[in-house]
Design an enzyme around this catalytic site. Structure first.
Site, PDB file in Angstrom:
ATOM      1  N   ASP A  17       1.079  -1.180   0.073  1.00 19.94           N
ATOM      2  CA  ASP A  17      -0.090   0.057   0.036  1.00 19.94           C
ATOM      3  C   ASP A  17       0.752   1.240  -0.023  1.00 19.94           C
ATOM      4  O   ASP A  17       2.146   1.157  -0.091  1.00 19.94           O
ATOM      5  CB  ASP A  17      -0.841   0.017   1.229  1.00 19.94           C
ATOM      6  CG  ASP A  17      -2.040   1.208   1.147  1.00 19.94           C
ATOM      7  OD1 ASP A  17      -2.363   1.435   0.201  1.00 19.94           O
ATOM      8  OD2 ASP A  17      -2.277   1.409   2.380  1.00 19.94           O
ATOM      9  N   GLU A  41       2.309   4.784  -4.214  1.00 23.85           N
ATOM     10  CA  GLU A  41       2.242   5.627  -5.549  1.00 23.85           C
ATOM     11  C   GLU A  41       3.557   6.616  -5.506  1.00 23.85           C
ATOM     12  O   GLU A  41       3.977   6.835  -6.674  1.00 23.85           O
ATOM     13  CB  GLU A  41       1.111   6.937  -5.148  1.00 23.85           C
ATOM     14  CG  GLU A  41      -0.088   6.112  -5.099  1.00 23.85           C
ATOM     15  CD  GLU A  41      -0.452   5.408  -4.202  1.00 23.85           C
ATOM     16  OE1 GLU A  41       0.020   5.464  -2.820  1.00 23.85           O
ATOM     17  OE2 GLU A  41      -1.244   4.292  -3.910  1.00 23.85           O
ATOM     18  N   ASP A  87      -9.154   3.622  -1.474  1.00 20.84           N
ATOM     19  CA  ASP A  87      -9.908   4.063  -0.812  1.00 20.84           C
ATOM     20  C   ASP A  87     -11.371   4.748  -1.251  1.00 20.84           C
ATOM     21  O   ASP A  87     -11.445   5.899  -1.357  1.00 20.84           O
ATOM     22  CB  ASP A  87      -9.237   5.279   0.195  1.00 20.84           C
ATOM     23  CG  ASP A  87      -8.277   4.534   0.992  1.00 20.84           C
ATOM     24  OD1 ASP A  87      -8.037   3.279   0.864  1.00 20.84           O
ATOM     25  OD2 ASP A  87      -7.400   5.359   1.500  1.00 20.84           O
TER      26      ASP A  87
HETATM   27  C1  GLC Z   1      -4.568   3.413   3.082  1.00 24.72           C
HETATM   28  C2  GLC Z   1      -5.111   2.107   2.292  1.00 24.72           C
HETATM   29  C3  GLC Z   1      -6.113   1.482   3.193  1.00 24.72           C
HETATM   30  C4  GLC Z   1      -5.604   1.178   4.705  1.00 24.72           C
HETATM   31  C5  GLC Z   1      -4.984   2.589   5.171  1.00 24.72           C
HETATM   32  C6  GLC Z   1      -3.935   2.389   6.388  1.00 24.72           C
HETATM   33  O1  GLC Z   1      -5.504   4.506   3.175  1.00 24.72           O
HETATM   34  O2  GLC Z   1      -5.554   2.537   1.069  1.00 24.72           O
HETATM   35  O3  GLC Z   1      -6.581   0.431   2.608  1.00 24.72           O
HETATM   36  O4  GLC Z   1      -6.541   0.829   5.587  1.00 24.72           O
HETATM   37  O5  GLC Z   1      -4.003   2.964   4.139  1.00 24.72           O
HETATM   38  O6  GLC Z   1      -3.165   1.340   6.410  1.00 24.72           O
END
Ligand code: GLC
Length: 767
Positions: free
Chosen positions: A408, A411, A482
């Site tokens: 995650d 980007e 998200d």
């Molecule tokens: C980002 C991710 C989400 C995750 C959060 C905390 O917003 O897209 O899925 O729960 O980070 O790690």
């Protein structure tokens, strides 16, 4: 008239010497031709790996007026003014350079008015791709009858015509509505149907770029980039399907996943802060008779958000806990972010510093920005040695026994402003810039993670990434980031996942129930119905939002949720078969109707229905308070899954859809493999198989292997051809290499059930 440029031909590349710049055409295959102009950029493609050129015959003719390069699938004309025009073998125009006057879209407001607009809190959403010295544009004619698809995860509708998008991976918390130019992924491939004739264009440039899909003008669309070479691929094919197959030949296909990854997965930011809470989730899944294969661990399991750590204060013995969950049929999928906490006492940070693994400012200092752990450094994933380090870091997790890794914030997302363009990121081993490497940061992180998992687990790696570039499908599953618990986002799920599929990404999903904001019983119910065929099936929510586990709203939500999870597990063998096909033809599992019925003008911009493979049509309710809907059925005869009622296609029908009903249609004369009712995808191979027949005549090819490792690459798989003719059943084992083969195969026909038994001596099935 200006003279045609001279040219040189070397193998399958023709270089045309135009006065300003050379322009090259390279024939890769009969249906894939690369258009290239060197503009000072070196370095290999991240999307395309290996040599994709096959020996292809082509002809170059000087017509006097223009050059004509012809393969068995495409004709490309080049004139003295550098116009590139592409036709199919029947002379139908596919992609032609626009020759008219540009009508620039005036979005300008003067400074005073801009301030007024902003004073009320509005921001003027606009492209951030700005012209500069290295900027270029490619402008192509748009026909009145032309539909545009692809572009990966962009928001909005299936048909991208009339909208504009940026390619620059961002973590933008704004609701993902159709006005957002960019979100997490940059997948610069577009597919078109021009007067019904299919084509694809893939712009392989990692710099910030822009697609105007006919928003500025109804007469053209354009691609522009702030830098990089002009480097695009013209992709032809007899059908849209062929275009997808050709594009995924070029950039790669989603490999066959482990079978259990098609099972249900439960997640919530916050669970993993406590062992007890995770166990409670697993217990509740079981208690409520809800099939489940994985629980995702968000950032809370780590020690102070340090990646590749596990907080011992929260988990007495993480390895034991992971193994205990596995014993309960639940795999653990931990999250990993790229940001490494700036802490000299933390081994990953110390290793990164010692070995120079982090990206640096132009002055040579480690670049620091804030993410979850606070001040963090960013691994330079463009470098092979850094990817190797990262791949090895995953051993910490695979030794714990995790089922896969969720990556995650890649980007990369940063909390204190964007990383400046000139921060030094390497392009393989050559110093480059953030400006060039930003869009492939997630791609390279996914590749590193995949490589680590493959070596450490020996299984098909299960990686889920948020950021991606074209080609990332070879290494990772993706989710759309998200989203929010709101009706426009369940609506958008369909076109978004379908366009990801057309862009080469087959293993895709959304956060079911919605990530941000509070969901409702009705929205959660409709979401699980609508998502039940989405390859990645995960319910995930943000901390601080209303709980949205299947039982959170009591009845009837729980029972409906259970009904659909059970249905999903019945369909897992079908989904797995589709992945087996996809890994060789690139065709997505979840697909827009236009892919299967490109000649049907009704489906070219259909946003609220989709298909799963060729024969399953899904028309979910994606609007609040709706209890029925019209469903468009394309050509053929269709059977209502719930009551076996038959409908001729090419018509709209009105279907009742009370809260517990997902409108679902199966094309007449279809056979579907029908999985067993299980709570977890079995680790042991099935020894029997059932097929459901919709009609009296059908045939189906079913694939079986061990569902977990790479032995299938050495022929360890079986294929069964099941045929039903006027109610008579026949099964042929067309490839055997995996043991055990099914001992019995049952076909449920509308009025009877037929079971065939395996005769090992003759390798055949008989009644
Ligand atoms: C980002 C991710 C989400 C995750 C959060 C905390 O917003 O897209 O899925 O729960 O980070 O790690």
């Amino acid at each position: 008239m200006t003279a045609l440029p001279t040219y040189e031909q070397k193998d399958q590349t023709v270089t045309f010497h135009y006065p300003d710049h050379d322009l090259q055409l390279t024939v890769l295959t009969p249906a894939i031709v690369r258009v290239f102009e060197y503009r000072g950029n070196n370095g290999a493609s991240y999307a395309i790996e290996g040599n994709k050129q096959t020996a292809t015959d082509f002809k170059l003719t000087d017509t006097g007026d223009h050059y004509e390069l012809t393969t068995s699938a495409l004709t490309i004309d080049l004139d003295a003014e550098r116009h590139v025009d592409v036709y199919d073998t029947n002379g139908n125009a596919l992609v032609t350079d626009f020759r008219g006057e540009r009508t620039l879209l005036d979005k300008g407001v003067d400074k005073v008015h801009q301030r007024l607009v902003e004073a009320e809190g509005h921001s003027v959403t606009k492209s951030t791709v700005k012209a500069n010295a290295s900027y270029y544009e490619v402008v192509k004619t748009l026909a009145p009858d032309e539909h545009l698809y692809g572009l990966g995860d962009k928001t909005g509708y299936l048909d991208k015509r009339g909208f504009e998008y940026d390619n620059w991976n961002v973590d933008n918390p704004s609701p993902q509505l159709e006005i957002l130019p960019n979100i997490y992924k940059s997948i610069p491939v577009m597919l078109g149907l021009k007067n019904g004739h299919p084509y694809g264009l893939f712009f392989d440039n990692t710099y910030k770029s822009h697609f105007d899909m006919g928003k500025e003008s109804d007469h053209y669309y354009f691609y522009s980039a702030v830098d990089g070479n002009l480097d695009y691929y013209i992709i032809g094919g007899q059908s849209l399907k062929d275009v997808v197959t050709n594009y995924t030949y070029l950039t790669g296909r989603t490999p066959l996943p482990q079978k259990w990854t098609l099972g249900y997965q439960q997640s919530r930011w916050g669970y993993s802060a406590s062992e007890d809470e995770v166990q409670e989730i697993a217990d509740n899944m079981k208690k409520n008779d809800l099939p489940c294969d994985a629980i995702h661990f968000d950032v809370d399991y780590m020690r102070g958000y340090r990646v590749f750590t596990w907080d011992k204060a929260k988990y007495a013995d993480p390895k034991k806990f992971v193994s205990s969950l596995k014993g309960q049929g639940i795999k653990v999928i931990p999250i990993i972010d790229p940001g490494v906490k700036q802490d000299p006492d933390y081994d990953k940070y110390a290793e990164g510093i010692k070995n120079n693994y982090f990206v640096k400012t132009p002055a040579g200092k480690v670049y620091i920005n804030k993410v979850w752990p606070g001040d963090s450094a960013f691994p330079d994933f463009g470098r092979p040695d850094v990817r190797k380090w990262w791949a090895n870091n995953n051993k910490f997790l695979t030794d714990m026994g995790v089922g896969g890794v969720w990556i995650d914030m890649n980007e990369p997302a940063t909390f204190e402003g964007e990383i400046p363009d000139d921060v030094v990121f390497n392009d393989q081993d050559t110093p480059s810039t953030h400006k060039k490497m930003h869009n492939v940061y997630g791609h390279n992180m996914a590749k590193a993670t995949y490589t680590g998992l493959k070596a450490q687990q020996g299984k098909r790696p299960y990686v889920i990434t948020r950021a991606a570039y074209a080609g990332t499908q070879k290494y990772s599953t993706v989710w759309t980031g998200d989203n929010r618990s709101m009706w426009p986002h369940i609506q958008m799920m369909i076109p978004q996942l379908c366009n990801l599929g057309l862009s080469g990404f087959s293993f895709v999903g959304t956060d079911i129930g919605g990530f941000a904001s509070d969901t409702s019983a009705e929205l959660l119910t409709r979401w699980i119905e609508a998502a039940i065929f989405s390859p990645l099936l995960r319910n995930h929510a943000a901390m601080g939002t209303r709980h949205q586990e299947p039982w959170s709203f009591g009845e009837p939500t729980l029972s409906i949720y259970r009904k659909y999870l059970k249905l999903r597990y019945r369909f897992i063998p079908y989904l797995y078969d589709l992945f087996a096909q996809e890994s060789t033809n690139g065709l997505p599992v979840m697909r827009p109707l236009v892919l299967n019925y490109p000649e049907d003008t009704r489906v070219r911009d259909l946003d609220d229905e989709f298909m799963v493979g060729d024969n399953v049509l899904v028309a979910p309710i994606v609007q609040k308070s709706k209890l029925n809907r019209t469903v468009y059925l394309p050509a053929g005869n269709w059977i209502d899954f719930w009551n076996n009622r038959e409908y001729p296609g090419n018509q709209d029908i009105l279907v009742d859809a009370p809260l517990d009903k997902l409108p679902l249609f199966i094309k007449k004369d279809t056979l579907l493999p029908w999985g067993q009712e299980v709570s977890h995808v079995a680790e042991t191979p099935d020894t029997t198989m059932t097929f459901k027949a919709f009609g009296q005549n059908a045939s189906y090819e079913h694939y079986q292997d061990n569902g977990s490792d790479f032995n299938y690459e050495d022929g360890e798989f079986n294929r069964y051809l099941v045929t039903v003719k006027d109610g008579d059943v026949n099964v042929t084992l067309t490839h055997s290499g995996f043991k055990p083969v099914y001992q019995t195969i049952t076909v449920d026909l509308p009025a009877k059930s037929v079971t065939l038994t395996y005769d090992a001596a003759n390798q055949s099935y008989r009644a």
